[in-house]
Design an enzyme around this catalytic site. Structure first.
Site, PDB file in Angstrom:
ATOM      1  CE  LYS A 127      -4.384  -1.387   2.071  1.00  0.00           C
ATOM      2  NZ  LYS A 127      -5.369  -0.985   3.097  1.00  0.00           N
ATOM      3  CE  LYS A 210      -6.585  -8.018  -1.846  1.00  0.00           C
ATOM      4  NZ  LYS A 210      -6.808  -7.590  -0.461  1.00  0.00           N
ATOM      5  CE  LYS A 213     -12.733  -3.043   0.662  1.00  0.00           C
ATOM      6  NZ  LYS A 213     -13.762  -3.405   1.561  1.00  0.00           N
TER       7      LYS A 213
HETATM    8  P1  AMP Z   1     -10.717  -5.500   2.993  1.00  0.00           P
HETATM    9  O1  AMP Z   1     -11.625  -5.211   1.861  1.00  0.00           O
HETATM   10  O2  AMP Z   1      -9.263  -5.406   2.615  1.00  0.00           O
HETATM   11  O3  AMP Z   1     -11.055  -4.770   4.247  1.00  0.00           O
HETATM   12  O4  AMP Z   1     -10.926  -7.056   3.305  1.00  0.00           O
HETATM   13  C1  AMP Z   1     -12.008  -7.508   4.089  1.00  0.00           C
HETATM   14  C2  AMP Z   1     -12.045  -9.019   4.145  1.00  0.00           C
HETATM   15  O5  AMP Z   1     -12.298  -9.562   2.843  1.00  0.00           O
HETATM   16  C3  AMP Z   1     -10.742  -9.670   4.635  1.00  0.00           C
HETATM   17  O6  AMP Z   1     -11.060 -10.806   5.410  1.00  0.00           O
HETATM   18  C4  AMP Z   1     -10.072 -10.066   3.356  1.00  0.00           C
HETATM   19  O7  AMP Z   1      -9.174 -11.142   3.543  1.00  0.00           O
HETATM   20  C5  AMP Z   1     -11.274 -10.485   2.505  1.00  0.00           C
HETATM   21  N1  AMP Z   1     -10.957 -10.312   1.088  1.00  0.00           N
HETATM   22  C6  AMP Z   1     -10.706  -9.137   0.432  1.00  0.00           C
HETATM   23  N2  AMP Z   1     -10.447  -9.364  -0.868  1.00  0.00           N
HETATM   24  C7  AMP Z   1     -10.529 -10.716  -1.045  1.00  0.00           C
HETATM   25  C8  AMP Z   1     -10.352 -11.577  -2.182  1.00  0.00           C
HETATM   26  N3  AMP Z   1     -10.043 -11.089  -3.376  1.00  0.00           N
HETATM   27  N4  AMP Z   1     -10.507 -12.912  -1.993  1.00  0.00           N
HETATM   28  C9  AMP Z   1     -10.835 -13.418  -0.774  1.00  0.00           C
HETATM   29  N5  AMP Z   1     -11.001 -12.655   0.333  1.00  0.00           N
HETATM   30  C10 AMP Z   1     -10.849 -11.325   0.204  1.00  0.00           C
END
Ligand code: AMP
Ligand code: TRP
Length: 349
Positions: A127, A210, A213
Site C-alpha cells: 500500500k 487479488k 476494491k
Molecule cells: P478488505 O476489503 O481489505 O477490508 O478485506 C475484508 C475481508 O475480505 C478480509 O477478510 C479479506 O481477507 C477479505 N478479502 C478481500 N479481498 C478478497 C479476495 N479477493 N478474496 C478473498 N477474500 C478477500
C-alpha cells in the site's frame, strides 16, 4: 471452527470461543469480500458462538478517504452485512470509531510491537508503494490497531481471506509479547480461520492479482452493487486462455484465470472444484462463462437488491450501528480496564 479452542492443551483453554472480524469501508464491497469473508461470517453466526463484526472506519482512513464517501461506504458495508444474512440480534454489528476502546488499546499495543515487525508487513509495503516516507504513520501502525480490534474482545477465532494471514500472525505475536512482558496470561493466541474454496478470489483481468476494491479497473472486480447486466458483461470479458476446461483440478495448473473462474463457480454453487469440473470439464469458456454469469446473478441479485432497499433508510442503518456499539463497549470496557491495571495505569475508583 476446530475443537482445539476448547481442548485442555490449547493455549486458549481459559477463553470462551468468540469470533471477531472486520472489513474496511474504503470502497464498495466486492465478490472477494463476500466469498472470502462475509459469507463465512454468516456461517459462524449460525454456529452458535458469539460473533462480533466491525466496520473498521479507523483503518480505512490510513489512506485518504473523502468524508462524504467514507460515510456512505460505512453505511453501504453495513447494508451488505445485513443483506448477506448477518442479524443484529445474533451478532454484534458496529463501526469501530464508535467504540473508543479500540484506539485506546491500539496505543498500548503501539508500545508493545516493534518497528521491525511492522516493516516486514507485506500489506504495508504494497500500500505504501515506492514512496514509503510519504505513507501515513497510521498505515505503518495499522496491524497494531487490528490486533487491538481482536484482542479487545479476547476473540479466539478470526475469519478472513488469505491476505490477512500475516496480520493475524502479528496479532498472536502481540498477545504473546504482552503476556510475556507483563508476566500474565491475559490475551488469547487468536486462530485465523481461512477456509473454503474462495479464500483468495483473483482479479478478472489478471489471475495473479487479488480482486480488490482499490483496483483502478472496475472490470477487474464484481461489486456487490453491480446489476445483472454488468455482472454478465464483466464475466464475459474476463481474461481466459483458449483451451477447454479440464476434467481434473490438476489440469488447472499454470492456468490462473481458468482456475479463478472455476473457484468462483465452486464457491457460489457450494460445491468442490472436482464437482464443478466433473460437469464442466471439456466445455469452452464461451459456454462456461454464461453459466457462471447466471449463477453469479442468481446468487448476488437478492443481496444487492436488499442493499439498495436498506440504503434508502440510512437512519435505520445508523441505529443498528449505534446499538451494536453499545453492546461492543459493554464487552470491551472491562477488558481495557484490566489491561490498564496490568500496565500500571492509575485509575480512581
Ligand atoms: P478488505 O476489503 O481489505 O477490508 O478485506 C475484508 C475481508 O475480505 C478480509 O477478510 C479479506 O481477507 C477479505 N478479502 C478481500 N479481498 C478478497 C479476495 N479477493 N478474496 C478473498 N477474500 C478477500
Ligand atoms: N485488515 C483487514 C483487511 O484489510 C481488516 C481488519 C481490521 C480486520 N481489523 C480487523 C480483519 C480485525 C479481521 C479482524 O481486510
Amino acid at each position: 471452527m476446530t475443537g482445539a479452542a476448547q481442548s485442555q492443551s490449547s493455549p486458549n483453554a481459559a477463553f470462551n470461543p468468540r469470533v471477531f472480524s472486520g472489513i474496511q469501508p474504503s470502497g464498495g464491497l466486492t465478490l472477494g469480500n463476500y466469498l472470502g469473508a462475509i459469507r463465512r461470517f454468516v456461517d459462524m453466526q449460525e454456529s452458535g458462538v458469539q460473533t462480533i463484526y466491525c466496520v473498521v472506519d479507523l483503518h480505512a482512513i490510513t489512506v485518504w478517504q473523502e468524508p462524504e464517501a467514507l460515510r456512505r461506504q460505512t453505511r453501504e458495508l453495513t447494508a451488505g452485512y445485513l443483506a448477506a444474512g448477518l442479524d443484529p440480534e445474533k451478532s454484534i454489528l458496529f463501526n469501530q470509531s464508535q467504540v473508543a476502546e479500540h484506539a485506546q488499546l491500539a496505543w498500548i499495543f503501539n508500545c508493545v510491537v516493534r518497528m521491525g515487525w511492522m516493516k516486514r508487513m507485506t500489506q504495508f509495503k504494497d500500500k505504501a508503494g515506492k514512496n514509503a516516507e510519504n505513507a501515513s504513520l497510521g498505515l505503518f501502525g495499522y496491524p497494531a490497531l487490528m490486533a487491538a480490534d481482536i484482542l479487545l474482545y479476547h476473540a479466539t477465532h478470526v475469519p478472513v481471506g488469505e491476505d490477512q494471514k500475516q496480520h493475524l500472525e502479528l496479532t498472536r505475536d502481540t498477545a504473546a509479547k504482552f503476556n510475556h512482558d507483563y508476566g500474565v496470561d491475559f490475551f488469547p493466541l487468536t486462530e485465523p480461520v481461512i477456509e473454503g474454496t474462495a479464500t483468495r478470489v483473483m482479479s478478472l483481468r489478471d489471475g495473479t492479482k487479488k480482486m480488490s476494491k482499490s483496483d483502478p479497473s472496475d472490470a477487474s472486480r464484481i461489486n456487490m452493487t453491480d446489476d445483472a447486466d454488468t455482472i454478465a458483461r464483466k464475466i464475459r470479458k474476463a481474461k481466459t486462455d483458449p483451451d477447454a476446461l479440464p476434467s481434473e483440478p490438476g489440469g488447472l495448473e499454470g492456468r490462473a484465470e481458468a482456475r479463478n473462474l472455476v473457484n468462483i463457480y465452486a464457491a457460489l454453487s457450494d460445491s468442490t472444484i472436482e464437482e464443478v469440473l466433473r460437469d464442466a470439464g471439456g466445455k469452452q469458456f464461451s459456454e462456461f462463462k454464461p453459466m457462471l454469469a447466471d449463477l453469479a446473478v442468481t446468487r448476488l441479485a437478492p443481496i444487492s437488491e436488499e442493499m439498495g432497499r436498506l440504503m434508502q433508510h440510512p437512519d435505520e442503518i445508523d441505529r443498528v450501528l449505534g446499538r451494536g456499539a453499545e453492546r461492543a463497549r459493554a464487552l470491551a470496557a472491562p477488558i481495557l480496564a484490566r489491561t490498564y491495571d496490568i500496565v500500571g495505569m492509575v485509575r480512581s475508583t
